[in-house]
Design a protein around this motif. Structure first.
Motif, PDB file in Angstrom:
ATOM      1  N   SER A 182       0.864  -1.184   0.000  1.00 15.56           N
ATOM      2  CA  SER A 182       0.000   0.000   0.000  1.00 15.56           C
ATOM      3  C   SER A 182       0.901   1.235   0.000  1.00 15.56           C
ATOM      4  CB  SER A 182      -0.936   0.002   1.204  1.00 15.56           C
ATOM      5  OG  SER A 182      -0.189  -0.011   2.397  1.00 15.56           O
ATOM      6  N   PHE A 183       0.370   2.301  -0.532  1.00 19.98           N
ATOM      7  CA  PHE A 183       1.164   3.524  -0.688  1.00 19.98           C
ATOM      8  C   PHE A 183       0.376   4.712  -0.172  1.00 19.98           C
ATOM      9  CE2 PHE A 183       2.441   0.550  -4.000  1.00 19.98           C
ATOM     10  CZ  PHE A 183       3.817   0.530  -3.848  1.00 19.98           C
ATOM     11  N   ASP A 184       1.076   5.621   0.526  1.00 23.38           N
ATOM     12  CA  ASP A 184       0.414   6.832   0.994  1.00 23.38           C
ATOM     13  C   ASP A 184       0.638   8.000   0.036  1.00 23.38           C
ATOM     14  OD1 ASP A 184       3.082   7.080   1.595  1.00 23.38           O
ATOM     15  OD2 ASP A 184       2.802   7.737   3.654  1.00 23.38           O
ATOM     16  N   LYS A 185       1.551   7.848  -0.909  1.00 24.84           N
ATOM     17  CA  LYS A 185       1.798   8.854  -1.939  1.00 24.84           C
ATOM     18  C   LYS A 185       1.634   8.181  -3.298  1.00 24.84           C
ATOM     19  CE  LYS A 185       5.176  11.354   0.842  1.00 24.84           C
ATOM     20  NZ  LYS A 185       6.589  11.664   1.003  1.00 24.84           N
ATOM     21  N   PRO A 186       1.279   8.957  -4.320  1.00 25.95           N
ATOM     22  CA  PRO A 186       1.066   8.369  -5.643  1.00 25.95           C
ATOM     23  C   PRO A 186       2.294   7.620  -6.177  1.00 25.95           C
ATOM     24  CG  PRO A 186       0.319  10.646  -5.590  1.00 25.95           C
ATOM     25  CD  PRO A 186       1.042  10.394  -4.298  1.00 25.95           C
ATOM     26  N   VAL A 187       2.043   6.567  -6.923  1.00 24.43           N
ATOM     27  CA  VAL A 187       3.082   5.765  -7.572  1.00 24.43           C
ATOM     28  C   VAL A 187       2.791   5.735  -9.062  1.00 24.43           C
ATOM     29  CG1 VAL A 187       4.063   3.444  -7.809  1.00 24.43           C
ATOM     30  CG2 VAL A 187       3.427   4.299  -5.552  1.00 24.43           C
ATOM     31  N   LYS A 188       3.833   5.890  -9.864  1.00 22.82           N
ATOM     32  CA  LYS A 188       3.667   5.787 -11.308  1.00 22.82           C
ATOM     33  C   LYS A 188       4.760   4.889 -11.872  1.00 22.82           C
ATOM     34  CE  LYS A 188       2.352   8.311 -15.350  1.00 22.82           C
ATOM     35  NZ  LYS A 188       2.041   9.614 -15.898  1.00 22.82           N
ATOM     36  N   LEU A 189       4.339   3.877 -12.618  1.00 16.75           N
ATOM     37  CA  LEU A 189       5.263   2.942 -13.247  1.00 16.75           C
ATOM     38  C   LEU A 189       5.257   3.133 -14.759  1.00 16.75           C
ATOM     39  CD1 LEU A 189       4.497  -0.436 -11.402  1.00 16.75           C
ATOM     40  CD2 LEU A 189       6.153   1.337 -10.783  1.00 16.75           C
ATOM     41  N   LEU A 190       6.378   2.810 -15.366  1.00 19.07           N
ATOM     42  CA  LEU A 190       6.466   2.763 -16.819  1.00 19.07           C
ATOM     43  C   LEU A 190       6.534   1.301 -17.232  1.00 19.07           C
ATOM     44  CD1 LEU A 190       6.768   4.175 -19.573  1.00 19.07           C
ATOM     45  CD2 LEU A 190       9.256   4.051 -19.230  1.00 19.07           C
ATOM     46  N   GLU A 228      14.874   6.054 -16.746  1.00 25.33           N
ATOM     47  CA  GLU A 228      15.366   6.278 -15.372  1.00 25.33           C
ATOM     48  C   GLU A 228      16.150   7.584 -15.297  1.00 25.33           C
ATOM     49  OE1 GLU A 228      16.580   6.016 -11.386  1.00 25.33           O
ATOM     50  OE2 GLU A 228      14.855   5.226 -12.456  1.00 25.33           O
ATOM     51  N   ARG A 229      16.944   7.858 -16.321  1.00 22.59           N
ATOM     52  CA  ARG A 229      17.758   9.079 -16.321  1.00 22.59           C
ATOM     53  C   ARG A 229      16.974  10.322 -16.733  1.00 22.59           C
ATOM     54  NH1 ARG A 229      21.039   5.235 -18.241  1.00 22.59           N
ATOM     55  NH2 ARG A 229      20.834   5.775 -20.427  1.00 22.59           N
ATOM     56  N   LEU A 230      15.995  10.174 -17.623  1.00 25.55           N
ATOM     57  CA  LEU A 230      15.377  11.338 -18.248  1.00 25.55           C
ATOM     58  C   LEU A 230      13.943  11.617 -17.817  1.00 25.55           C
ATOM     59  CD1 LEU A 230      16.712  10.658 -21.862  1.00 25.55           C
ATOM     60  CD2 LEU A 230      17.675  12.217 -20.134  1.00 25.55           C
ATOM     61  N   SER A 231      13.372  10.775 -16.975  1.00 25.50           N
ATOM     62  CA  SER A 231      11.980  10.969 -16.566  1.00 25.50           C
ATOM     63  C   SER A 231      11.860  10.822 -15.061  1.00 25.50           C
ATOM     64  CB  SER A 231      11.082   9.964 -17.284  1.00 25.50           C
ATOM     65  OG  SER A 231      11.381   8.663 -16.830  1.00 25.50           O
ATOM     66  N   ASN A 232      10.634  10.690 -14.584  1.00 26.32           N
ATOM     67  CA  ASN A 232      10.423  10.658 -13.142  1.00 26.32           C
ATOM     68  C   ASN A 232       9.471   9.535 -12.735  1.00 26.32           C
ATOM     69  OD1 ASN A 232      10.881  11.587 -10.560  1.00 26.32           O
ATOM     70  ND2 ASN A 232       9.168  13.014 -10.614  1.00 26.32           N
ATOM     71  N   TYR A 233       9.752   8.311 -13.163  1.00 25.04           N
ATOM     72  CA  TYR A 233       8.933   7.161 -12.775  1.00 25.04           C
ATOM     73  C   TYR A 233       9.474   6.556 -11.483  1.00 25.04           C
ATOM     74  CZ  TYR A 233       6.818   7.467 -17.344  1.00 25.04           C
ATOM     75  OH  TYR A 233       6.138   7.910 -18.447  1.00 25.04           O
ATOM     76  N   ASP A 234       8.561   5.974 -10.705  1.00 24.66           N
ATOM     77  CA  ASP A 234       8.966   5.311  -9.469  1.00 24.66           C
ATOM     78  C   ASP A 234       9.532   3.923  -9.732  1.00 24.66           C
ATOM     79  OD1 ASP A 234       7.988   7.281  -7.439  1.00 24.66           O
ATOM     80  OD2 ASP A 234       6.092   6.876  -8.467  1.00 24.66           O
ATOM     81  N   GLY A 235       9.080   3.285 -10.796  1.00 27.69           N
ATOM     82  CA  GLY A 235       9.543   1.938 -11.110  1.00 27.69           C
ATOM     83  C   GLY A 235       9.166   1.567 -12.532  1.00 27.69           C
ATOM     84  N   PHE A 236       9.580   0.353 -12.908  1.00 25.78           N
ATOM     85  CA  PHE A 236       9.452  -0.072 -14.297  1.00 25.78           C
ATOM     86  C   PHE A 236       9.023  -1.533 -14.367  1.00 25.78           C
ATOM     87  CE2 PHE A 236      12.584   3.201 -13.785  1.00 25.78           C
ATOM     88  CZ  PHE A 236      12.221   4.136 -14.750  1.00 25.78           C
ATOM     89  N   VAL A 237       8.251  -1.838 -15.417  1.00 22.86           N
ATOM     90  CA  VAL A 237       7.833  -3.214 -15.674  1.00 22.86           C
ATOM     91  C   VAL A 237       8.354  -3.579 -17.066  1.00 22.86           C
ATOM     92  CG1 VAL A 237       5.906  -4.826 -15.824  1.00 22.86           C
ATOM     93  CG2 VAL A 237       5.758  -2.844 -14.289  1.00 22.86           C
ATOM     94  N   ALA A 238       9.230  -4.569 -17.119  1.00 23.09           N
ATOM     95  CA  ALA A 238       9.825  -5.033 -18.375  1.00 23.09           C
ATOM     96  C   ALA A 238       9.028  -6.226 -18.883  1.00 23.09           C
ATOM     97  CB  ALA A 238      11.281  -5.438 -18.139  1.00 23.09           C
TER      98      ALA A 238
END
Length: 183
Positions: free
Chosen positions: A14-22, A70-80
């Motif tokens: 669970s998260f108390d702040k927004p999460v955004k994945l790419l 990872e270098r050029l944007s602001n995502y919290d995590g990634f799904v490959a």
């Protein structure tokens, strides 16, 4: 057969702040990729997180796209996501090993990545693993990324500040050593 195995699955974080994945997907096998993406989206949305998606030509480009993001944007995590099916040549081994190794190295540097690139012997194995109602490896990869984001937040550090960073003195010393000496 893997479908008969019982696996323990962690509770969703669970998260108390927004999460955004790419989600970075290689749709070489489009129907398989679509199932992987459907599983990933459902898992991400189940925790109230957001997502964006980009497509790349193949599994070897997935780690590169994640590294750029990872270098050029602001995502919290990634799904490959993607699928590599064994063929007649050793190219299969190269694609499997190199894409996995690149993702693992980024993970060891603090990037939150869920690896859902399937590496299978045949189409039937891919279909079972990608199916949202069967093994749902796309959902599993998204869950892995979300759990890693939760750990980073729990331990209170920013992902952008992870990894080896030379001290400012090392640049000064190297700069001084490269200058010509006055006589």
């Amino acid at each position: 057969m893997a479908t008969a195995e019982q696996h323990y699955i962690l509770e969703r974080p669970s998260f108390d702040k927004p999460v955004k994945l790419l989600i970075v997907v290689a749709p070489y096998y489009k129907d398989i990729a679509d199932n992987l993406v459907a599983g990933a989206k459902a898992e991400i949305e189940a925790v109230g997180a957001g997502w964006d998606i980009v497509e790349v030509p193949g599994a070897l480009e997935v780690p590169t796209a994640i590294g750029l993001a990872e270098r050029l944007s602001n995502y919290d995590g990634f799904v490959a996501l993607g699928c590599v099916i064994r063929g007649e040549t050793t190219h299969y081994d190269t694609v499997c090993n190199d894409s996995s190794r690149a993702l693992q190295l980024m993970g060891l540097q603090g990037v939150c990545i869920g690896n859902g690139i399937l590496t299978v012997e045949n189409r039937k194995q891919a279909d079972v693993r990608a199916d949202v109602k069967d093994q749902n490896k796309g959902g599993g990869a998204a869950a892995a990324a979300l759990h890693l984001v939760a750990l980073c937040r729990k331990w209170g550090r920013q992902s952008k500040d992870v990894g080896f960073k030379p001290s400012p003195d090392s640049f000064r010393i190297a700069d001084e050593q490269s200058r010509p000496k006055k006589v």
